[in-house]
Motif scaffolding. Structure first.
Motif, PDB file in Angstrom:
ATOM      1  N   ASP A  36     -22.499  61.315  -4.555  1.00 42.96           N
ATOM      2  CA  ASP A  36     -21.275  60.823  -3.923  1.00 42.96           C
ATOM      3  C   ASP A  36     -20.093  61.382  -4.716  1.00 42.96           C
ATOM      4  N   GLU A  62     -21.030  50.926  -0.803  1.00 43.88           N
ATOM      5  CA  GLU A  62     -21.885  50.261   0.195  1.00 43.88           C
ATOM      6  C   GLU A  62     -21.364  50.474   1.616  1.00 43.88           C
ATOM      7  N   LYS A  65     -23.125  53.201   3.295  1.00 44.36           N
ATOM      8  CA  LYS A  65     -24.594  53.195   3.300  1.00 44.36           C
ATOM      9  C   LYS A  65     -25.059  52.978   4.738  1.00 44.36           C
ATOM     10  N   THR A 118     -27.771  56.994 -11.687  1.00 37.77           N
ATOM     11  CA  THR A 118     -26.631  57.091 -12.615  1.00 37.77           C
ATOM     12  C   THR A 118     -25.929  55.761 -12.841  1.00 37.77           C
ATOM     13  N   THR A 119     -26.453  54.679 -12.256  1.00 37.57           N
ATOM     14  CA  THR A 119     -25.936  53.342 -12.591  1.00 37.57           C
ATOM     15  C   THR A 119     -27.051  52.578 -13.299  1.00 37.57           C
ATOM     16  N   THR A 161     -19.633  57.049 -18.014  1.00 41.78           N
ATOM     17  CA  THR A 161     -18.489  57.053 -17.093  1.00 41.78           C
ATOM     18  C   THR A 161     -18.554  55.904 -16.083  1.00 41.78           C
TER      19      THR A 161
HETATM   20  N1  LIG Z   1     -34.339  50.259  -3.324  1.00 37.89           N
HETATM   21  C1  LIG Z   1     -34.357  49.186  -4.072  1.00 37.89           C
HETATM   22  O1  LIG Z   1     -35.423  48.685  -4.461  1.00 37.89           O
HETATM   23  C2  LIG Z   1     -33.054  48.558  -4.465  1.00 37.89           C
HETATM   24  C3  LIG Z   1     -33.028  47.566  -5.460  1.00 37.89           C
HETATM   25  C4  LIG Z   1     -31.794  47.037  -5.832  1.00 37.89           C
HETATM   26  C5  LIG Z   1     -30.633  47.478  -5.208  1.00 37.89           C
HETATM   27  N2  LIG Z   1     -30.700  48.425  -4.239  1.00 37.89           N
HETATM   28  C6  LIG Z   1     -29.491  48.908  -3.577  1.00 37.89           C
HETATM   29  O2  LIG Z   1     -28.656  49.505  -4.554  1.00 37.89           O
HETATM   30  C7  LIG Z   1     -27.314  49.469  -4.062  1.00 37.89           C
HETATM   31  C8  LIG Z   1     -26.381  49.144  -5.202  1.00 37.89           C
HETATM   32  O3  LIG Z   1     -26.498  50.152  -6.168  1.00 37.89           O
HETATM   33  P1  LIG Z   1     -25.392  50.354  -7.297  1.00 37.89           P
HETATM   34  O4  LIG Z   1     -25.030  49.045  -7.858  1.00 37.89           O
HETATM   35  O5  LIG Z   1     -25.903  51.412  -8.160  1.00 37.89           O
HETATM   36  O6  LIG Z   1     -24.112  50.786  -6.448  1.00 37.89           O
HETATM   37  P2  LIG Z   1     -23.514  52.202  -5.991  1.00 37.89           P
HETATM   38  O7  LIG Z   1     -24.572  53.175  -5.726  1.00 37.89           O
HETATM   39  O8  LIG Z   1     -22.539  51.897  -4.907  1.00 37.89           O
HETATM   40  O9  LIG Z   1     -22.703  52.671  -7.286  1.00 37.89           O
HETATM   41  C9  LIG Z   1     -21.615  51.912  -7.715  1.00 37.89           C
HETATM   42  C10 LIG Z   1     -20.347  52.767  -7.891  1.00 37.89           C
HETATM   43  O10 LIG Z   1     -20.448  53.488  -9.097  1.00 37.89           O
HETATM   44  C11 LIG Z   1     -20.221  54.878  -8.867  1.00 37.89           C
HETATM   45  N3  LIG Z   1     -21.025  55.567  -9.863  1.00 37.89           N
HETATM   46  C12 LIG Z   1     -22.368  55.695  -9.890  1.00 37.89           C
HETATM   47  N4  LIG Z   1     -22.760  56.249 -11.039  1.00 37.89           N
HETATM   48  C13 LIG Z   1     -21.644  56.518 -11.749  1.00 37.89           C
HETATM   49  C14 LIG Z   1     -21.396  57.057 -13.033  1.00 37.89           C
HETATM   50  N5  LIG Z   1     -22.413  57.392 -13.852  1.00 37.89           N
HETATM   51  N6  LIG Z   1     -20.126  57.194 -13.441  1.00 37.89           N
HETATM   52  C15 LIG Z   1     -19.094  56.799 -12.639  1.00 37.89           C
HETATM   53  N7  LIG Z   1     -19.260  56.231 -11.426  1.00 37.89           N
HETATM   54  C16 LIG Z   1     -20.521  56.094 -10.997  1.00 37.89           C
HETATM   55  C17 LIG Z   1     -20.628  55.091  -7.426  1.00 37.89           C
HETATM   56  O11 LIG Z   1     -20.007  56.225  -6.880  1.00 37.89           O
HETATM   57  C18 LIG Z   1     -20.127  53.802  -6.796  1.00 37.89           C
HETATM   58  O12 LIG Z   1     -18.755  53.889  -6.538  1.00 37.89           O
HETATM   59  C19 LIG Z   1     -27.268  48.472  -2.934  1.00 37.89           C
HETATM   60  O13 LIG Z   1     -27.063  49.153  -1.709  1.00 37.89           O
HETATM   61  C20 LIG Z   1     -28.644  47.835  -2.969  1.00 37.89           C
HETATM   62  O14 LIG Z   1     -29.106  47.480  -1.689  1.00 37.89           O
HETATM   63  C21 LIG Z   1     -31.881  48.981  -3.877  1.00 37.89           C
END
Ligand SMILES: NC(=O)c1ccc[n+]([C@@H]2O[C@H](COP(=O)([O-])OP(=O)(O)OC[C@H]3O[C@@H](n4cnc5c(N)ncnc54)[C@H](O)[C@@H]3O)[C@@H](O)[C@H]2O)c1
Length: 351
Positions: A36, A62, A65, A118-119, A161
């Motif tokens: 993204d 989200e 998504k 990356t999160t 980051t």
């Molecule tokens: N598949 C599964 O088993 C499972 C389990 C738990 C959650 N999820 C899903 O995960 C999603 C939430 O994931 P999330 O919390 O990672 O949110 P996300 O993917 O929206 O990331 C959060 C924000 O951080 C930014 N970002 C990501 N990595 C970064 C980095 N290293 N540096 C700077 N910015 C960064 C992204 O661009 C975004 O704006 C939900 O849609 C949820 O449904 C899935």
């Protein structure tokens, strides 16, 4: 570099822990990167990145998504002439990981996918276990598939980051995993809070490894979420209801889950399930991270009919069965049950 392999019905999956951010080599049949806007710079700086390969950069968050985003990935894959054995590589948080894996599962009835989370949430949880999907209509994750990544490439350094609010949101899921399965991880969270909040990378690596192992074991035992995998919803029934009633985006998912865990402990104690000493031990730890443990969350303080509105939101949640809401409750650490609860008991722990 360190690695950890676990086995799913679809085959083995390996988590590789790298010092710096790294993407897998693309096969001879090519591949496609998905990121993204916020994670694109991490991808471009990653070791192993092939600038010639197709790249789809999605809008973050989200709100994006959805099937439209997945369609963009599929169009780019087809437009680049990728084959069924070409590799999809998702670089980002849970949103990018879930959508990349979903697109891969659809492409030519199933292409391989590798994920580069990356999160904190994606490293510890979302990238492990093969649940993919998008939001549809007003329902979260209700269109999707099971399509596990073959490899998951983790670099703690990529968290540098990550905005604070996202980092803290991931920490709530780490706490959840600790309470469900990992007493040693819970001990780390309770005793080394400052280092965790400062993102000490050596400690974070240990924390993430423990989460990955716990989550991998659960999905090995219950890949299709027929039973135990439901435990991973600890704190989420209360948490989702809070997110809905407060207005989506008002309370972060992690804050809502942490508050939800405290409510689940209160509910369990009320029902005679949760050991009062366990609740007394855990609640101050939750509070020490700055998460609310009040019966009425501060985002709803002073509002009318809070408990009834939360209960209504829970009943509208897709997990309800026959009108009564099912809750994940704990007897103590590493000892969890799922049970239906009478409305009156739920109301009692909400104010
Ligand atoms: N598949 C599964 O088993 C499972 C389990 C738990 C959650 N999820 C899903 O995960 C999603 C939430 O994931 P999330 O919390 O990672 O949110 P996300 O993917 O929206 O990331 C959060 C924000 O951080 C930014 N970002 C990501 N990595 C970064 C980095 N290293 N540096 C700077 N910015 C960064 C992204 O661009 C975004 O704006 C939900 O849609 C949820 O449904 C899935």
């Amino acid at each position: 570099m360190d690695s950890f392999t676990f086995t799913l019905p679809t085959g083995p999956a390996t988590v590789l822990f790298h010092g710096g951010i790294s993407v897998p080599a693309l096969p001879a049949s090519g591949g496609i990167y998905v990121a993204d806007r916020n994670t694109e710079p991490l991808l471009r700086a990653a070791s192993g990145f092939s600038p010639a390969a197709p790249l789809v950069v999605l809008e973050p968050g989200e709100a994006h998504k959805n099937l439209k985003s997945v369609e963009r990935v599929l169009e780019a894959a087809l437009g680049s002439g990728l084959a069924r054995d070409s590799l999809f590589v998702g670089v980002g948080g849970g949103v990018v990981c879930d959508m990349t894996a979903f697109a891969a599962s659809l492409y030519m009835r199933g292409a391989p996918v590798d994920l580069v989370p990356t999160t904190l949430l994606a490293m510890a949880d979302a990238a492990i276990g093969g649940k993919t999907g998008v939001d549809f209509g007003s329902y979260k994750n209700c269109v999707g598939s099971f399509h596990p990544a073959r490899q998951i490439h983790v670099a703690v350094a990529s968290l540098r980051t990550l905005p604070e609010v996202e980092y803290r949101s991931g920490l709530a899921e780490v706490l959840k995993t600790a309470l469900l399965y990992a007493p040693k991880l819970y001990q780390i969270m309770s005793e080394r809070r400052d280092e965790i909040l400062e993102r000490d990378e050596a400690l974070l690596l240990e924390v993430i490894k423990r989460c990955v192992q716990a989550k991998a074991r659960v999905v090995e035992r219950d890949f299709r979420e027929a039973g135990e995998r439901m435990f991973l919803n600890l704190g989420h029934t209360f948490g989702h209801a809070l997110e809905t009633v407060a207005g989506l985006g008002t309370v972060t998912h992690g804050d809502a889950v942490a508050w939800g865990i405290a409510r689940a402990l209160a509910l369990g104690e009320r029902l005679g399930v949760t050991d009062p000493a366990y609740r007394a031990e855990v609640v101050p730890v939750i509070a020490s991270y700055g998460w609310s443990v009040d019966p009425v969350h501060p985002a709803l303080a002073g509002q009318a009919d809070v408990a009834a509105r939360l209960l209504e939101a829970m009943k509208n949640d897709k997990k309800k069965r026959a009108g009564r809401v099912r809750f994940v409750l704990q007897r103590e650490i590493n000892s969890t049950v799922v049970q239906e609860v009478e409305d009156a008991d739920v109301i009692k722990v909400l104010g």
